[in-house]
Design a protein around this motif. Structure first.
Motif, PDB file in Angstrom:
ATOM      1  N   ASN A  77      -8.222   1.074 -18.248  1.00 25.43           N
ATOM      2  CA  ASN A  77      -8.956   1.549 -17.353  1.00 25.43           C
ATOM      3  C   ASN A  77      -8.818   1.024 -15.989  1.00 25.43           C
ATOM      4  OD1 ASN A  77     -10.897   2.260 -19.177  1.00 25.43           O
ATOM      5  ND2 ASN A  77     -11.841   0.088 -19.498  1.00 25.43           N
ATOM      6  N   SER A  78      -7.824  -0.033 -15.762  1.00 28.32           N
ATOM      7  CA  SER A  78      -7.201  -0.318 -14.369  1.00 28.32           C
ATOM      8  C   SER A  78      -6.285   0.808 -13.955  1.00 28.32           C
ATOM      9  CB  SER A  78      -6.634  -1.710 -14.587  1.00 28.32           C
ATOM     10  OG  SER A  78      -5.982  -2.174 -13.590  1.00 28.32           O
ATOM     11  N   ILE A  79      -5.419   0.993 -14.641  1.00 25.27           N
ATOM     12  CA  ILE A  79      -4.376   1.967 -14.407  1.00 25.27           C
ATOM     13  C   ILE A  79      -5.228   3.502 -14.173  1.00 25.27           C
ATOM     14  CG2 ILE A  79      -2.700   3.649 -15.161  1.00 25.27           C
ATOM     15  CD1 ILE A  79      -1.863   1.368 -16.895  1.00 25.27           C
ATOM     16  N   ASP A  94       2.959   8.509 -10.980  1.00 28.08           N
ATOM     17  CA  ASP A  94       3.392   7.462 -10.111  1.00 28.08           C
ATOM     18  C   ASP A  94       2.594   6.283 -10.113  1.00 28.08           C
ATOM     19  OD1 ASP A  94       5.521   6.209  -8.336  1.00 28.08           O
ATOM     20  OD2 ASP A  94       3.463   6.453  -6.994  1.00 28.08           O
ATOM     21  N   ALA A  95       1.099   6.781  -9.943  1.00 36.19           N
ATOM     22  CA  ALA A  95       0.133   5.754  -9.767  1.00 36.19           C
ATOM     23  C   ALA A  95      -0.105   4.791 -11.132  1.00 36.19           C
ATOM     24  CB  ALA A  95      -1.038   6.173  -9.353  1.00 36.19           C
ATOM     25  N   ALA A  96       0.081   5.588 -12.331  1.00 35.03           N
ATOM     26  CA  ALA A  96       0.212   5.130 -13.657  1.00 35.03           C
ATOM     27  C   ALA A  96       0.992   3.999 -13.773  1.00 35.03           C
ATOM     28  CB  ALA A  96      -0.092   6.166 -14.713  1.00 35.03           C
ATOM     29  N   LEU A 100       0.530  -0.087 -13.925  1.00 32.23           N
ATOM     30  CA  LEU A 100       1.015  -1.115 -15.145  1.00 32.23           C
ATOM     31  C   LEU A 100       1.899  -2.293 -14.619  1.00 32.23           C
ATOM     32  CD1 LEU A 100       0.767  -1.167 -18.256  1.00 32.23           C
ATOM     33  CD2 LEU A 100       2.988   0.088 -18.378  1.00 32.23           C
ATOM     34  N   ILE A 101       2.842  -1.862 -13.673  1.00 30.12           N
ATOM     35  CA  ILE A 101       3.756  -2.946 -13.250  1.00 30.12           C
ATOM     36  C   ILE A 101       2.832  -4.037 -12.581  1.00 30.12           C
ATOM     37  CG2 ILE A 101       5.425  -3.390 -11.567  1.00 30.12           C
ATOM     38  CD1 ILE A 101       6.745  -0.576 -12.527  1.00 30.12           C
ATOM     39  N   GLU A 102       2.135  -3.535 -11.705  1.00 29.33           N
ATOM     40  CA  GLU A 102       1.334  -4.272 -10.890  1.00 29.33           C
ATOM     41  C   GLU A 102       0.233  -5.368 -11.727  1.00 29.33           C
ATOM     42  OE1 GLU A 102      -0.910  -2.002  -8.290  1.00 29.33           O
ATOM     43  OE2 GLU A 102       0.664  -2.175  -6.614  1.00 29.33           O
ATOM     44  N   VAL A 103      -0.405  -4.776 -12.901  1.00 30.55           N
ATOM     45  CA  VAL A 103      -0.970  -5.629 -13.761  1.00 30.55           C
ATOM     46  C   VAL A 103      -0.180  -6.771 -14.396  1.00 30.55           C
ATOM     47  CG1 VAL A 103      -2.309  -5.476 -15.730  1.00 30.55           C
ATOM     48  CG2 VAL A 103      -2.922  -3.833 -13.938  1.00 30.55           C
ATOM     49  N   PHE A 104       0.994  -6.207 -14.907  1.00 33.31           N
ATOM     50  CA  PHE A 104       1.867  -7.302 -15.574  1.00 33.31           C
ATOM     51  C   PHE A 104       2.210  -8.191 -14.727  1.00 33.31           C
ATOM     52  CE2 PHE A 104       3.118  -3.875 -19.104  1.00 33.31           C
ATOM     53  CZ  PHE A 104       1.976  -4.169 -19.703  1.00 33.31           C
ATOM     54  N   VAL A 105       2.706  -7.999 -13.317  1.00 28.08           N
ATOM     55  CA  VAL A 105       3.219  -9.090 -12.487  1.00 28.08           C
ATOM     56  C   VAL A 105       2.005  -9.792 -12.129  1.00 28.08           C
ATOM     57  CG1 VAL A 105       3.930  -9.393  -9.950  1.00 28.08           C
ATOM     58  CG2 VAL A 105       4.876  -7.507 -11.274  1.00 28.08           C
ATOM     59  N   ARG A 209       8.978  12.863  -1.992  1.00 28.41           N
ATOM     60  CA  ARG A 209       7.620  12.962  -1.253  1.00 28.41           C
ATOM     61  C   ARG A 209       6.391  12.058  -1.513  1.00 28.41           C
ATOM     62  NH1 ARG A 209       9.215  18.569  -0.972  1.00 28.41           N
ATOM     63  NH2 ARG A 209       8.048  18.953  -3.002  1.00 28.41           N
ATOM     64  N   VAL A 210       6.663  11.487  -2.901  1.00 30.10           N
ATOM     65  CA  VAL A 210       5.471  10.611  -3.251  1.00 30.10           C
ATOM     66  C   VAL A 210       5.750   9.184  -2.725  1.00 30.10           C
ATOM     67  CG1 VAL A 210       4.633   9.711  -5.303  1.00 30.10           C
ATOM     68  CG2 VAL A 210       5.444  11.883  -5.527  1.00 30.10           C
ATOM     69  N   PRO A 211       4.734   8.878  -2.028  1.00 28.98           N
ATOM     70  CA  PRO A 211       4.974   7.403  -1.329  1.00 28.98           C
ATOM     71  C   PRO A 211       5.523   6.364  -1.983  1.00 28.98           C
ATOM     72  CG  PRO A 211       2.867   8.282  -0.453  1.00 28.98           C
ATOM     73  CD  PRO A 211       3.536   9.291  -1.689  1.00 28.98           C
ATOM     74  N   LEU A 212       6.427   5.674  -1.622  1.00 25.53           N
ATOM     75  CA  LEU A 212       6.912   4.560  -2.460  1.00 25.53           C
ATOM     76  C   LEU A 212       6.319   3.458  -2.018  1.00 25.53           C
ATOM     77  CD1 LEU A 212       9.396   3.911  -4.400  1.00 25.53           C
ATOM     78  CD2 LEU A 212      10.576   3.056  -2.474  1.00 25.53           C
ATOM     79  N   HIS A 213       5.514   2.697  -2.930  1.00 25.95           N
ATOM     80  CA  HIS A 213       4.367   1.741  -2.545  1.00 25.95           C
ATOM     81  C   HIS A 213       5.157   0.356  -3.034  1.00 25.95           C
ATOM     82  CE1 HIS A 213       1.351   4.513  -2.244  1.00 25.95           C
ATOM     83  NE2 HIS A 213       1.762   5.065  -3.388  1.00 25.95           N
TER      84      HIS A 213
END
Length: 214
Positions: A77-79, A94-96, A100-105, A209-213
């Protein structure tokens, strides 16, 4: 710091007790692992009686199983919410990955439970392990199907690719969890996104072209 599960509409004391037990289990299993944790640890952390615990969950295994499925649902749900903030197929995939990485961190204990503890808890939890993997893989598969449908990527076996995506992410995250010298999980994001997005047919220019966040 103790982790908490998202609040939902409650039916009263029973729901509050169940949530308190699951939150306690999240922290206890995250700290001690499945085999090292005991129901008494969870009850003490939750501040509830053992009778109340067994009213909701007949065993430690039942608590663990309920927690794993709750975490998997909350993770997806968060993703999904992060994906819904962007439009293009490349940006959504890319957002997915980044979600996932941000939740785990942010929640290392959560990552340890869904990636390591459920796999090591034994054969009795095989269905739960499959459930965790399919929750994320199915999300990716739907996005890949959408990308194929609108012509953003060539036709491909989206089910197989989504499973492979989860496998790649799982290996990187498990290495990060096991190795104290592995560095930041965020550091893997640029290379992972290039590898995974190009693997389904996005060109290097489209990926750039996809922003690197991170």
């Amino acid at each position: 710091m103790s982790l908490r599960l998202p609040r939902r509409a409650s039916n009263g004391r029973k729901d509050a007790t169940r949530l308190a037990l699951l939150e306690a289990a999240l922290n206890v299993f995250g700290e001690k692992g499945y085999h090292g944790a005991a129901v008494d640890d969870i009850v003490d952390r939750a501040g509830r009686s053992k009778g109340a615990a067994y009213f909701h969950f007949p065993s430690k295994a039942a608590i663990f199983r309920a927690l794993v499925r709750e975490l998997a649902n909350q993770l997806v749900n968060s993703i999904q919410r992060k994906m819904d903030d962007v439009d293009s197929p490349a940006e959504r995939l890319d957002a997915a990955l980044l979600g996932l990485i941000e939740v785990f961190v942010r929640h290392r204990a959560l990552a340890r439970i869904v990636l390591i503890e459920v796999a090591g808890a034994g054969r009795a939890f095989s269905a739960d392990l499959i459930f965790v993997r399919r929750q994320f893989a199915d999300l990716i598969e739907r996005e890949l199907d959408r990308a194929v449908e609108i012509g953003a990527i060539p036709p491909c076996d989206t089910h197989l690719i989504a499973t492979a995506w989860f496998g790649a992410l799982n290996e990187v995250a498990v290495h990060w969890l096991h190795d104290p010298d592995a560095g930041s999980l965020h550091a893997s994001y640029p290379s992972l996104r290039q590898l995974l997005l190009q693997s389904v047919g996005f060109s290097p220019a489209e990926v750039d072209r996809v922003p690197l966040h991170a």
